[in-house]
Structures are given as structure tokens and as C-alpha cells.
Write an enzyme that holds these catalytic residues in place. Sequence first.
Site, PDB file in Angstrom:
ATOM      1  N   ARG A 243       0.640  -1.264   0.043  1.00  0.00           N
ATOM      2  CA  ARG A 243      -0.144  -0.151  -0.032  1.00  0.00           C
ATOM      3  C   ARG A 243       0.784   1.154  -0.020  1.00  0.00           C
ATOM      4  NH1 ARG A 243      -2.501  -3.400   3.302  1.00  0.00           N
ATOM      5  NH2 ARG A 243      -4.471  -4.307   2.917  1.00  0.00           N
ATOM      6  N   LYS A 270      -2.943  -1.601   7.521  1.00  0.00           N
ATOM      7  CA  LYS A 270      -4.314  -1.532   7.442  1.00  0.00           C
ATOM      8  C   LYS A 270      -5.036  -2.423   8.577  1.00  0.00           C
ATOM      9  CE  LYS A 270      -8.344  -1.052   4.166  1.00  0.00           C
ATOM     10  NZ  LYS A 270      -8.783  -1.103   2.997  1.00  0.00           N
ATOM     11  N   HIS A 333      -1.927   3.459  -5.776  1.00  0.00           N
ATOM     12  CA  HIS A 333      -2.437   2.277  -5.362  1.00  0.00           C
ATOM     13  C   HIS A 333      -2.771   1.234  -6.300  1.00  0.00           C
ATOM     14  CE1 HIS A 333      -5.306  -0.288  -3.039  1.00  0.00           C
ATOM     15  NE2 HIS A 333      -4.698   0.269  -1.758  1.00  0.00           N
ATOM     16  N   ARG A 336      -0.737  -2.374  -7.046  1.00  0.00           N
ATOM     17  CA  ARG A 336      -1.381  -3.378  -6.352  1.00  0.00           C
ATOM     18  C   ARG A 336      -2.078  -4.194  -7.301  1.00  0.00           C
ATOM     19  NH1 ARG A 336      -0.928  -4.013  -0.903  1.00  0.00           N
ATOM     20  NH2 ARG A 336      -3.032  -4.696  -0.503  1.00  0.00           N
ATOM     21  N   HIS A 360      -4.161  -8.882   2.245  1.00  0.00           N
ATOM     22  CA  HIS A 360      -5.509  -8.737   2.449  1.00  0.00           C
ATOM     23  C   HIS A 360      -5.890  -9.800   3.550  1.00  0.00           C
ATOM     24  CE1 HIS A 360      -6.069  -7.238  -1.931  1.00  0.00           C
ATOM     25  NE2 HIS A 360      -5.874  -6.428  -1.195  1.00  0.00           N
ATOM     26  N   TYR A 370      -8.537 -21.890   8.032  1.00  0.00           N
ATOM     27  CA  TYR A 370      -7.722 -23.160   7.328  1.00  0.00           C
ATOM     28  C   TYR A 370      -6.774 -22.463   6.267  1.00  0.00           C
ATOM     29  CZ  TYR A 370     -11.296 -26.454   8.734  1.00  0.00           C
ATOM     30  OH  TYR A 370     -11.963 -27.202   9.453  1.00  0.00           O
TER      31      TYR A 370
END
Length: 410
Positions: A243, A270, A333, A336, A360, A370
Amino acid sequence: MNRLFATTVTNAKPRDRDYKLTDGDGLFLLVRPNGSKLWRMNYKYLGRYRTLAFGPWPAVSLADARAKRDEARRQIAAGLDPSHEKKLEQARAAISEDNSFKLVAEEWVEKNKREGMADITLAKIRWLLDKAYPRIGNCAVSKITAQEVLLVLRSVEATGRYESARRMRSVLSRVFRYAIATARAERDPAGDLRGALTVPKVKHLAAITTEKEAGDLMRAIEGYTGHAITLFALRLSAHLFVRPGELRQAEWDELDAERLVWNIPEHKMKMRRPHRVPMSKQVVRLFEELFELTGTGRYCFPSFRSPRRPMSENTVNAALRALGFGPEQMTAHGFRAMAATLLNESGQFNPDAIERQLAHLESNGVRRAYTRGEYWDERVTMMQFWSDELDRLRDGAKVFKANFGGRRSA
């Protein structure tokens, strides 16, 4: 049984000493020699006799005094001490009057600052709160209604800033929840307004997502003639695809030269989770060259005005504009999205590994349980592949497109 009449209370005359006029269920009127008439109630709680004051007549009428007595009886039946409950109510009222929305909000902002909230996030929160203060800033936080909050939000919506209004509702709600947690309010009126605001249309940040355009971008970056530190920020934005705020706040102490990894602490992320970024050979070389320019300071990308602050959040975007890439074409941005798209299209890496490298957070709680692994080895390979791919595209590699005619053309 009630024994007093309103006329009896009105006509009661003072005597040389205090005397009582009883009504029933412990309620009585205390008449003082100075002529004052005071409502009192005797009751028994946990084996002890106590007296509760309801106020003076005529400010408190006979009917009012009886209503207060009946409420006290209900409290006793519920196992509560009316005198104690009265003190609590007075304390709550005092706290309410002394705590305006602005006072509580500023206290909450300072709390977030102490906990390490990013400066840019704090600035956005303050900007939203400043728009709310003229209407509700001086109001007691416990007395603000949902309708009053809605008027604040509607005033922002009226300017067409639907996303700002949505974010303001969220910020106001967090302030009210903080007031509840600190015993200065009992409910969150902003929480009642979910669904009351115009839902803004989703706007995806502009990004280049094709190989040809990515090659054009990388060649344009190499031709950048602005400040040298900005050039390194452009290059590393492409190679690292973190970011923008994470890149500009990078510190030299966070780079592990032995393990070839950049360790980003949780307070800069973030999602407030620490993040590791593998460094490719190209990235290591770029940082080595950048060190010659800024290595004596704290930040890899210091502000042009003061080395004690990181680079401005608009620097990379301004550089992209100088290179001819408009805001509808590419943003800081957007690096990304460019990396995520082309890495997924390559088919060589697990999509979860790509998502983990993007830092993320999986929204599905069961799935997140998992996928706790960091896919570290795959990410190390992927980051080297990505740097090599950027070099290939920059150097003018041919990009083939299908023509659905049985042939492939450059």
C-alpha cells in the site's frame, strides 16, 4: 392509602417546630418553622430505616410526590435502594452535562493516537468530525438523538459526498460507542441510521492491468526526470506492490539485509497485523542505491521538507501525472491491482499466496482458519518472478494476443 388533599398541603401553616403531614406508604410532608414544605419518604431497606427526599412543595406537587413514592416502592420491590439509585441518577446527569460530544470525540481521537493509529487516518477522522461539530459538538453526548445525527449526515449528502457521509456515520458511531464504554452515554444513535444514507457507487481505483501497458509504464518510469528519491519510490511501488502509505513510511531499520525481507510492523498496516515482504534481487539493489541518498536518516523515503517525516502521500501520484498517466489511468494504489492481475493471469501461483502478499485479510472466518499459512516459500519465488517480469516488460518483450484465427500475433 393516601390521606392528604391538595388543599391540606396548601393550607398547612408553620409552627414553632417541624411537624409532619402523612399521606401513606411512607410519604409525608415536612413543614418547617420558616414556612418551607418538603416532601419526604420513610422506608426500610435491608433491615435499616432510611429517609428519601423528593423536593419542596409547590415545585413538587402532591401528585408528583406520590408518583415518586410509587417509583421508589417499585425499586425496593426489585431489591434496589432508592437513595442509592437517586445518587447514581444525579451522578449520571452531572456526567452527561459536563461531557459534550466534541469533548468525548477529541478524547477518543487522542486514545486512537496513543494506540498508534496512522496519522493519515487520524487526519481523515478529524476532518469528518470537524463537519459534525457545528451541529452537535456542544450537545451532551448522552442526549443526542438519531434525528440530530441524521441532519448532520444529510448536510454532507447534500453536497454529493455520499461516501463521506457513510464514513462519517461510522466515525460518529464509534464515538458514541466509546461514550457508552466510558459511562457517558447509554446508546448509539448513529447505529440506528444504518440503511438511511445513499449508498455510493463503487469506484475502483485506476490501475494498469495489461502486460503491454505495464511495459509502457515501466519504461516511462525509467525516463522520469524528477527528484531521484521519487524515482526510487516509483520503481519500488511496482516491484513491492505494498500500500502507498506502507511504502512511504518504510524505515531502514525494518529491512533485514541477511534474510532479504522487509518487516512491516503491525501499527503501519491497514489490518493491524505485521507483514513480511520478500525482497527480490532487483529490490535489494534499488534499496542499496537509495541508501546512498537517504541512509543517514530514519525513513527510506523522507519528506523533501523535513527528514523527520516520511514522503508526502501525494508524491507518487504527482509523479505519475508528470509522466502522463491521468488519475483515470493509474494511481499509486494501482500498482497493487496491476501485480495482482498479472500474477493471477500467469497461473503460476496459488491465489491465496498472492492475497497473502497483498496483506489482504480473508473475510470468511472459517476459510481464514484454514489459510493461516503464509505461503512464505512460494511468495519468495513469486516476488523474484514479479521483478523479473517487470524487467522483461520494461525491456520491450513481445506480448502476444490471441486472434481466434488459429494464429498468434505480436
